[in-house]
Design a protein around this motif. Structure first.
Motif, PDB file in Angstrom:
ATOM      1  N   MET A  70       5.473  -4.077   1.368  1.00  0.00           N
ATOM      2  CA  MET A  70       4.668  -3.720   2.531  1.00  0.00           C
ATOM      3  C   MET A  70       4.648  -4.823   3.576  1.00  0.00           C
ATOM      4  SD  MET A  70       3.318  -0.674   2.427  1.00  0.00           S
ATOM      5  CE  MET A  70       1.913  -0.895   3.507  1.00  0.00           C
ATOM      6  N   ASP A  71       4.705  -6.066   3.118  1.00  0.00           N
ATOM      7  CA  ASP A  71       4.645  -7.217   4.019  1.00  0.00           C
ATOM      8  C   ASP A  71       5.713  -8.221   3.639  1.00  0.00           C
ATOM      9  OD1 ASP A  71       1.919  -6.818   5.525  1.00  0.00           O
ATOM     10  OD2 ASP A  71       1.499  -6.415   3.418  1.00  0.00           O
ATOM     11  N   GLY A  72       6.284  -8.839   4.650  1.00  0.00           N
ATOM     12  CA  GLY A  72       7.221  -9.922   4.428  1.00  0.00           C
ATOM     13  C   GLY A  72       6.969 -11.017   5.437  1.00  0.00           C
ATOM     14  N   PRO A 147      -1.813 -10.032  11.080  1.00  0.00           N
ATOM     15  CA  PRO A 147      -1.485  -8.903  10.200  1.00  0.00           C
ATOM     16  C   PRO A 147      -2.203  -7.635  10.654  1.00  0.00           C
ATOM     17  CG  PRO A 147      -2.070 -10.851   8.916  1.00  0.00           C
ATOM     18  CD  PRO A 147      -2.419 -11.163  10.341  1.00  0.00           C
ATOM     19  N   LEU A 148      -1.520  -6.543  10.594  1.00  0.00           N
ATOM     20  CA  LEU A 148      -2.117  -5.261  10.932  1.00  0.00           C
ATOM     21  C   LEU A 148      -2.929  -4.721   9.757  1.00  0.00           C
ATOM     22  CD1 LEU A 148       0.969  -3.565  12.647  1.00  0.00           C
ATOM     23  CD2 LEU A 148      -1.083  -4.438  13.795  1.00  0.00           C
ATOM     24  N   THR A 149      -4.019  -4.053  10.057  1.00  0.00           N
ATOM     25  CA  THR A 149      -4.804  -3.412   9.007  1.00  0.00           C
ATOM     26  C   THR A 149      -4.092  -2.128   8.575  1.00  0.00           C
ATOM     27  OG1 THR A 149      -6.096  -2.057  10.537  1.00  0.00           O
ATOM     28  CG2 THR A 149      -6.906  -4.298  10.062  1.00  0.00           C
ATOM     29  N   PHE A 150      -4.532  -1.576   7.442  1.00  0.00           N
ATOM     30  CA  PHE A 150      -3.943  -0.323   6.978  1.00  0.00           C
ATOM     31  C   PHE A 150      -4.142   0.773   8.018  1.00  0.00           C
ATOM     32  CE2 PHE A 150      -3.896   3.724   4.770  1.00  0.00           C
ATOM     33  CZ  PHE A 150      -2.788   3.613   3.946  1.00  0.00           C
ATOM     34  N   ALA A 151      -5.334   0.834   8.600  1.00  0.00           N
ATOM     35  CA  ALA A 151      -5.627   1.860   9.607  1.00  0.00           C
ATOM     36  C   ALA A 151      -4.714   1.698  10.821  1.00  0.00           C
ATOM     37  CB  ALA A 151      -7.090   1.794  10.018  1.00  0.00           C
ATOM     38  N   GLU A 152      -4.460   0.464  11.224  1.00  0.00           N
ATOM     39  CA  GLU A 152      -3.581   0.232  12.371  1.00  0.00           C
ATOM     40  C   GLU A 152      -2.151   0.653  12.046  1.00  0.00           C
ATOM     41  OE1 GLU A 152      -5.563  -3.525  14.746  1.00  0.00           O
ATOM     42  OE2 GLU A 152      -4.530  -3.917  12.842  1.00  0.00           O
ATOM     43  N   ARG A 153      -1.726   0.396  10.834  1.00  0.00           N
ATOM     44  CA  ARG A 153      -0.369   0.789  10.446  1.00  0.00           C
ATOM     45  C   ARG A 153      -0.213   2.312  10.452  1.00  0.00           C
ATOM     46  NH1 ARG A 153       2.117  -3.347   6.095  1.00  0.00           N
ATOM     47  NH2 ARG A 153       0.794  -5.147   6.509  1.00  0.00           N
ATOM     48  N   GLU A 154      -1.298   2.994  10.122  1.00  0.00           N
ATOM     49  CA  GLU A 154      -1.252   4.451  10.086  1.00  0.00           C
ATOM     50  C   GLU A 154      -1.342   5.069  11.485  1.00  0.00           C
ATOM     51  OE1 GLU A 154      -0.796   6.713   7.710  1.00  0.00           O
ATOM     52  OE2 GLU A 154      -0.419   5.171   6.211  1.00  0.00           O
ATOM     53  N   ASN A 155      -2.063   4.432  12.385  1.00  0.00           N
ATOM     54  CA  ASN A 155      -2.414   5.088  13.649  1.00  0.00           C
ATOM     55  C   ASN A 155      -1.884   4.417  14.911  1.00  0.00           C
ATOM     56  OD1 ASN A 155      -4.180   7.122  12.368  1.00  0.00           O
ATOM     57  ND2 ASN A 155      -5.449   5.345  11.866  1.00  0.00           N
TER      58      ASN A 155
END
Length: 360
Positions: A70-72, A147-155
Motif C-alpha cells: 500500500m505504501d512505499g 501520507p494520504l489517509t484511507f478516505a483520501e485514497r478512496e475519494n
C-alpha cells in the motif's frame, strides 16, 4: 390454386413453436451462466502457482500474482477498496523501479491506480484490459508530501490534465517533470506501450527535443487524461500469453495523431446502450486455463504474497529454467501444497478508471 386449410398447417405451427421454445430455453441457459467478472471479482487472493499469464490483455487471467504494498518510499496505492493492486511479479517490480527512478528524476512519488485483480480476469467495472497482470495505471498527479489517509485514497480526485473541449493539455498544469516521468516509463525495455490522452501525446510531440525514439511507445487513446496506462509484454514462462501488435518505428506524431484532432474520434457512440464485453463474458469466453486458475488454492495470506523488493514475494518458489517445458496451470497447482505459495522470483529490472469513447 387452393390454399391449405388451417388444420393442415398445425404441424408447421407446432414445429415453429417448438423451435421458439428451444431458442428461449437456450437463451435462458446462457443468461443463467455465471459471468466471469463476478467469479474473478470475488477472489481476494492469487492462485498458488508460478507466475503465468494466460490469454490476451483484454481476455485472460494469471497466476502467481503479487501485491504492491500500500505504501512505499515513493508511491502510494489509490482506491484500495477495489483490491486491484495485484500483478505479475515483473509488473510489480517495474512499478517499484519506476517509483525509485522517477523520484530520482525529481517526481515526488507515484500514485498508483488499478493494476489487476488477484487472479486477473474481467473486472466488475472500468477496464476492458488489465486481465493478465501486465497493465498498470499511474496518476499524473504527484504524490503529496504527507501520507494520504484511507478516505483520501478512496475519494481524492486526480488532476484532469486535458481540456475536454479542445482536447489539448492545460498548459498551466503541465510541467517538464510530467515529460520526464513518461520518458522514464518508456525507457524500460519491458514496457511496450504507454496509453495517454491524445492531447498529452500532442504536447510531447510539440515539445520533446533531442532523442525522440521513446515517443513511439506513447500511444493516444480515449480517456487517460488524468493517468497513464503502462503495459509490459508477455513474460518468460507464459507460453499461453498472447502478445500485442508491435508499435510502429516512427514517433507517432504524424497523420495518425492528427486524426485525433478531427471530429470523427469524438462523435458519440452509435450504440451507447450496447452491453460491454465484460458484462457478457462467461468462463467459456476465456482461455481454458482460467477455469483452473479460479479453482486453484488461495495463497496462505496477504502478507505472504505482498511484494518485498528484490524480485520476490515473502514466500517464493524456485523459478523454472528456460529449458524446461512450460507447465500447465493444472500441473502447477498439483505440484505445490496448499499451505505454501509458489511465486517465481523476478529478475532485477535495470494507477482511477479510464473514461471510454464519448457516449459509450
Amino acid at each position: 390454386m387452393t390454399l391449405r386449410s388451417l388444420p393442415d398447417r398445425k404441424p408447421f405451427l407446432t414445429a415453429a413453436l417448438a423451435l421458439m421454445t428451444l431458442a428461449a430455453l437456450a437463451a435462458a441457459a446462457i443468461s443463467a451462466e455465471p459471468r466471469a467478472k463476478d467469479l474473478f471479482g470475488a477472489k481476494k487472493l492469487p492462485a498458488v502457482a508460478p507466475a503465468q499469464s494466460f490469454g490476451f490483455y483484454s481476455k485472460g487471467c494469471f497466476t502467481g500474482g503479487v501485491a504492491l504494498p500500500m505504501d512505499g518510499p515513493s508511491w502510494e496505492v489509490m482506491r484500495p477498496s477495489r483490491n486491484r493492486r495485484w500483478g505479475h511479479p515483473a509488473m510489480i517490480a517495474l512499478i517499484e523501479k519506476l517509483a525509485r527512478d522517477a523520484h530520482a528524476d525529481g517526481w515526488p512519488g507515484l500514485l498508483i491506480g488499478d493494476v489487476s485483480q488477484p487472479r486477473g480476469g474481467p473486472m466488475m467495472t472500468g477496464h476492458a484490459s488489465h486481465q493478465i497482470g501486465l497493465d498498470a495505471d499511474i496518476w499524473l498527479t504527484p504524490m503529496p508530501r504527507r501520507p494520504l489517509t484511507f478516505a483520501e485514497r478512496e475519494n481524492m480526485s486526480a488532476t484532469l490534465m486535458v481540456d475536454e473541449k479542445t482536447h489539448l493539455v492545460k498548459d498551466a498544469l503541465w510541467t517538464p517533470a510530467h515529460t520526464r516521468l513518461l520518458k522514464r516509463a518508456a525507457s524500460y525495455p519491458e514496457v511496450e506501450r504507454i496509453l495517454v490522452n491524445p492531447g498529452i501525446k500532442k504536447k510531447l510531440c510539440d515539445t520533446v527535443t533531442g532523442d525522440r525514439s521513446w515517443l513511439r511507445k506513447i500511444r493516444p487513446f480515449w480517456g487517460h487524461d488524468y493517468h497513464f496506462h503502462m503495459r509490459i509484454g508477455c513474460q518468460p514462462g507464459s507460453p499461453g500469453c498472447k502478445a500485442q501488435e508491435a508499435t510502429p518505428d516512427d514517433d507517432g506524431c504524424g497523420k495518425p495523431l492528427a486524426w485525433w484532432f478531427t471530429e470523427e474520434p469524438w462523435r458519440p457512440n452509435k450504440n451507447p446502450d450496447a452491453p460491454k464485453a465484460r458484462d457478457l463474458m462467461t468462463m467459456a469466453n476465456l482461455p481454458k486455463e482460467c477455469q483452473a486458475v479460479l479453482a486453484a488454492p488461495d495463497a496462505p495470506s496477504l502478507a505472504a504474497v505482498t511484494y518485498q523488493g528484490g524480485g520476490a514475494a515473502a514466500v517464493a518458489a524456485a523459478k523454472p529454467q528456460p529449458s524446461e517445458p512450460a507447465k500447465t496451470i493444472s500441473d502447477s497447482v498439483a505440484a505445490f501444497p496448499t499451505q505454501a505459495s509458489a511465486f517465481a522470483p523476478t529478475p532485477s529490472i535495470g494507477i482511477p478508471l479510464p473514461r471510454p469513447r464519448p457516449g459509450n
